[in-house]
Design a protein around this motif. Structure first.
Motif, PDB file in Angstrom:
ATOM      1  N   MET A  47      49.343  44.643  38.908  1.00  0.00           N
ATOM      2  CA  MET A  47      50.332  43.671  39.375  1.00  0.00           C
ATOM      3  C   MET A  47      49.866  42.213  39.284  1.00  0.00           C
ATOM      4  SD  MET A  47      53.106  45.194  39.866  1.00  0.00           S
ATOM      5  CE  MET A  47      54.036  43.873  40.621  1.00  0.00           C
ATOM      6  N   SER A  48      48.898  41.957  38.427  1.00  0.00           N
ATOM      7  CA  SER A  48      48.467  40.565  38.227  1.00  0.00           C
ATOM      8  C   SER A  48      49.127  39.944  37.005  1.00  0.00           C
ATOM      9  CB  SER A  48      46.940  40.486  38.085  1.00  0.00           C
ATOM     10  OG  SER A  48      46.505  41.132  36.899  1.00  0.00           O
ATOM     11  N   TYR A  49      49.985  40.711  36.307  1.00  0.00           N
ATOM     12  CA  TYR A  49      50.672  40.158  35.138  1.00  0.00           C
ATOM     13  C   TYR A  49      52.095  40.713  34.981  1.00  0.00           C
ATOM     14  CZ  TYR A  49      48.402  44.393  33.179  1.00  0.00           C
ATOM     15  OH  TYR A  49      47.928  45.671  32.958  1.00  0.00           O
ATOM     16  N   PRO A  50      52.900  40.699  36.055  1.00  0.00           N
ATOM     17  CA  PRO A  50      54.273  41.215  35.947  1.00  0.00           C
ATOM     18  C   PRO A  50      55.221  40.280  35.201  1.00  0.00           C
ATOM     19  CG  PRO A  50      53.919  40.335  38.138  1.00  0.00           C
ATOM     20  CD  PRO A  50      52.588  40.287  37.437  1.00  0.00           C
ATOM     21  N   THR A  51      54.902  38.979  35.206  1.00  0.00           N
ATOM     22  CA  THR A  51      55.717  37.990  34.489  1.00  0.00           C
ATOM     23  C   THR A  51      54.786  37.056  33.729  1.00  0.00           C
ATOM     24  OG1 THR A  51      55.690  36.343  36.266  1.00  0.00           O
ATOM     25  CG2 THR A  51      57.428  38.036  36.345  1.00  0.00           C
ATOM     26  N   VAL A  52      55.355  36.307  32.812  1.00  0.00           N
ATOM     27  CA  VAL A  52      54.549  35.376  32.014  1.00  0.00           C
ATOM     28  C   VAL A  52      53.856  34.348  32.901  1.00  0.00           C
ATOM     29  CG1 VAL A  52      54.662  33.499  30.330  1.00  0.00           C
ATOM     30  CG2 VAL A  52      55.839  35.660  29.870  1.00  0.00           C
ATOM     31  N   ASP A  53      54.583  33.755  33.813  1.00  0.00           N
ATOM     32  CA  ASP A  53      54.002  32.709  34.655  1.00  0.00           C
ATOM     33  C   ASP A  53      52.844  33.230  35.506  1.00  0.00           C
ATOM     34  OD1 ASP A  53      55.751  30.860  33.659  1.00  0.00           O
ATOM     35  OD2 ASP A  53      57.140  30.937  35.356  1.00  0.00           O
ATOM     36  N   ILE A  54      53.043  34.377  36.138  1.00  0.00           N
ATOM     37  CA  ILE A  54      51.987  34.948  36.973  1.00  0.00           C
ATOM     38  C   ILE A  54      50.795  35.359  36.111  1.00  0.00           C
ATOM     39  CG2 ILE A  54      51.391  36.881  38.487  1.00  0.00           C
ATOM     40  CD1 ILE A  54      54.264  36.815  39.520  1.00  0.00           C
ATOM     41  N   ALA A  55      51.078  35.932  34.947  1.00  0.00           N
ATOM     42  CA  ALA A  55      50.008  36.357  34.046  1.00  0.00           C
ATOM     43  C   ALA A  55      49.174  35.172  33.584  1.00  0.00           C
ATOM     44  CB  ALA A  55      50.595  37.091  32.844  1.00  0.00           C
ATOM     45  N   LEU A  56      49.830  34.080  33.212  1.00  0.00           N
ATOM     46  CA  LEU A  56      49.106  32.888  32.763  1.00  0.00           C
ATOM     47  C   LEU A  56      48.218  32.335  33.872  1.00  0.00           C
ATOM     48  CD1 LEU A  56      51.832  30.989  30.711  1.00  0.00           C
ATOM     49  CD2 LEU A  56      49.652  31.860  29.839  1.00  0.00           C
ATOM     50  N   SER A  57      48.741  32.295  35.075  1.00  0.00           N
ATOM     51  CA  SER A  57      47.971  31.784  36.206  1.00  0.00           C
ATOM     52  C   SER A  57      46.744  32.642  36.471  1.00  0.00           C
ATOM     53  CB  SER A  57      48.861  31.730  37.453  1.00  0.00           C
ATOM     54  OG  SER A  57      48.106  31.340  38.587  1.00  0.00           O
ATOM     55  N   ASN A  58      46.932  33.952  36.508  1.00  0.00           N
ATOM     56  CA  ASN A  58      45.814  34.842  36.815  1.00  0.00           C
ATOM     57  C   ASN A  58      44.801  34.931  35.680  1.00  0.00           C
ATOM     58  OD1 ASN A  58      46.489  35.590  39.471  1.00  0.00           O
ATOM     59  ND2 ASN A  58      47.998  37.065  38.734  1.00  0.00           N
ATOM     60  N   ALA A  59      45.271  34.917  34.441  1.00  0.00           N
ATOM     61  CA  ALA A  59      44.342  34.918  33.307  1.00  0.00           C
ATOM     62  C   ALA A  59      43.492  33.657  33.330  1.00  0.00           C
ATOM     63  CB  ALA A  59      45.117  35.014  31.993  1.00  0.00           C
ATOM     64  N   GLY A  60      44.136  32.546  33.633  1.00  0.00           N
ATOM     65  CA  GLY A  60      43.393  31.288  33.724  1.00  0.00           C
ATOM     66  C   GLY A  60      42.336  31.318  34.808  1.00  0.00           C
ATOM     67  N   ARG A  61      42.638  31.934  35.937  1.00  0.00           N
ATOM     68  CA  ARG A  61      41.655  32.031  37.026  1.00  0.00           C
ATOM     69  C   ARG A  61      40.439  32.862  36.620  1.00  0.00           C
ATOM     70  NH1 ARG A  61      43.667  34.143  42.480  1.00  0.00           N
ATOM     71  NH2 ARG A  61      41.601  33.347  43.067  1.00  0.00           N
ATOM     72  N   LEU A  62      40.684  33.944  35.896  1.00  0.00           N
ATOM     73  CA  LEU A  62      39.569  34.796  35.471  1.00  0.00           C
ATOM     74  C   LEU A  62      38.640  34.061  34.511  1.00  0.00           C
ATOM     75  CD1 LEU A  62      41.523  38.144  35.031  1.00  0.00           C
ATOM     76  CD2 LEU A  62      39.839  37.624  36.799  1.00  0.00           C
ATOM     77  N   ILE A  63      39.207  33.169  33.717  1.00  0.00           N
ATOM     78  CA  ILE A  63      38.390  32.373  32.800  1.00  0.00           C
ATOM     79  C   ILE A  63      37.712  31.223  33.540  1.00  0.00           C
ATOM     80  CG2 ILE A  63      38.408  30.938  30.725  1.00  0.00           C
ATOM     81  CD1 ILE A  63      38.993  33.875  30.137  1.00  0.00           C
ATOM     82  N   GLN A  64      38.483  30.450  34.295  1.00  0.00           N
ATOM     83  CA  GLN A  64      37.957  29.255  34.968  1.00  0.00           C
ATOM     84  C   GLN A  64      37.037  29.588  36.132  1.00  0.00           C
ATOM     85  OE1 GLN A  64      41.694  27.088  35.790  1.00  0.00           O
ATOM     86  NE2 GLN A  64      40.920  25.470  34.461  1.00  0.00           N
ATOM     87  N   GLU A  65      37.487  30.465  37.018  1.00  0.00           N
ATOM     88  CA  GLU A  65      36.714  30.785  38.210  1.00  0.00           C
ATOM     89  C   GLU A  65      35.676  31.880  37.959  1.00  0.00           C
ATOM     90  OE1 GLU A  65      39.104  31.394  41.784  1.00  0.00           O
ATOM     91  OE2 GLU A  65      40.792  30.404  40.779  1.00  0.00           O
ATOM     92  N   GLY A  66      36.070  32.894  37.201  1.00  0.00           N
ATOM     93  CA  GLY A  66      35.162  34.009  36.969  1.00  0.00           C
ATOM     94  C   GLY A  66      34.120  33.763  35.901  1.00  0.00           C
ATOM     95  N   GLY A  67      34.488  32.942  34.906  1.00  0.00           N
ATOM     96  CA  GLY A  67      33.553  32.679  33.816  1.00  0.00           C
ATOM     97  C   GLY A  67      33.655  33.662  32.668  1.00  0.00           C
ATOM     98  N   ALA A  68      34.765  34.413  32.594  1.00  0.00           N
ATOM     99  CA  ALA A  68      34.957  35.373  31.510  1.00  0.00           C
ATOM    100  C   ALA A  68      35.260  34.670  30.194  1.00  0.00           C
ATOM    101  CB  ALA A  68      36.097  36.329  31.854  1.00  0.00           C
TER     102      ALA A  68
END
Length: 279
Positions: free
Chosen positions: A87-108
């Motif tokens: 449930m971290s990518y049910p829509t484009v907007d939510i998916a973009l936000s969460n994908a960005g967090r995994l890259i920016q905050e997580g360092g992936a």
């Protein structure tokens, strides 16, 4: 030096197999990097093998970011892919936000999404935002209940054909690779031949461009169940339990700690210390 997305395409072109392992913390990531794996996956499987859940569904974004940070610290020179949880990518907007967090905050370096052609629009939006994406088709653990449980997918003509359509849709959406889980080797071979992106198999046969296993499975550290596709390369659990059992025995028998494990002070201080107690 950390590999890049074009490097993995080159590996496919040159038929050099990609070795990928999961890792969820600093020491495991450090071991994987020292062993020269090509990619590390911070899988939402951590929900089962690390956090003790019965499935991957309860895993949150906070869990994934927390563990991805630890993995990045442990493997600074390895390409890290991280699962987007349920449930971290049910829509484009939510998916973009969460994908960005995994890259920016997580360092992936990249994110991984479960799902076939119906998720292609979401994947395309993420890739167009400059975030590399690995697709995942076949057995998709987040929706395993809809698939009838943890079962092999694509054994009949219609479902096999759908897997091929899914793979092409993900390729067109711009993925940098596709994970193929628990599908017949013949289907995985055909997909690998037809798509230009690397395929990473887990229970999909040897014709994939690479392989991935859960590190706790291949090191014998997780024993609640063992999928058919897992090969155990070391029995770390038995070694660990034997060591812990010996520790317990020595503590109860008062043979640990020994004098070599103790700190001491000068005789004069000891005499003064004990003398004060006696007064």
């Amino acid at each position: 030096m950390r590999k890049t997305v074009p490097y993995f395409f080159q590996m496919k072109a040159e038929q050099e197999r990609i070795a990928m392992l999961t890792a969820y913390d600093y020491p495991m990531a450090h071991w994987a990097e020292e062993a020269n794996v090509d990619m590390i996956l911070v899988g939402d499987s951590l929900g089962m093998v690390v956090l003790g859940y019965d499935s991957t569904v309860p895993v949150t974004m906070a869990d994934m970011i927390h563990h991805t940070k630890a993995v990045r610290r442990g493997a600074p020179e390895t390409f890290v892919v991280v699962d987007m949880p349920f449930m971290s990518y049910p829509t484009v907007d939510i998916a973009l936000s969460n994908a960005g967090r995994l890259i920016q905050e997580g360092g992936a370096d990249a994110v991984k999404l479960e799902g076939g052609e119906s998720y292609a629009p979401i994947i395309k939006a993420i890739t167009q935002a400059g975030i590399p994406v690995v697709g995942h088709i076949g057995l998709t653990p987040q929706t395993a209940t809809q698939l009838g449980g943890f079962k092999v997918q694509g054994r009949d003509f219609e479902t096999a054909k759908q897997l091929m359509c899914d793979a092409h849709a993900l390729e067109e959406a711009g993925v940098m690779g596709i994970t193929l889980e628990a599908i017949p080797a013949e289907v995985a071979k055909r997909i690998t031949q037809e798509v230009t992106v690397p395929t990473i198999g887990i229970g999909a046969g040897k014709e994939c461009d690479g392989q991935v296993l859960v590190i706790h499975d291949m090191l014998g550290m997780f024993d609640r169940f063992k999928p058919k596709f897992v090969k155990t390369y070391a029995d770390i659990k038995s070694i660990a339990v034997d060591g812990i059992r010996q520790y317990v025995t020595e503590v109860k028998g008062q043979s640990f700690p020994g004098s070599e494990h103790e700190f001491s002070m000068s005789k004069e201080v000891v005499e003064k210390l004990y003398g004060q107690e006696q007064n």
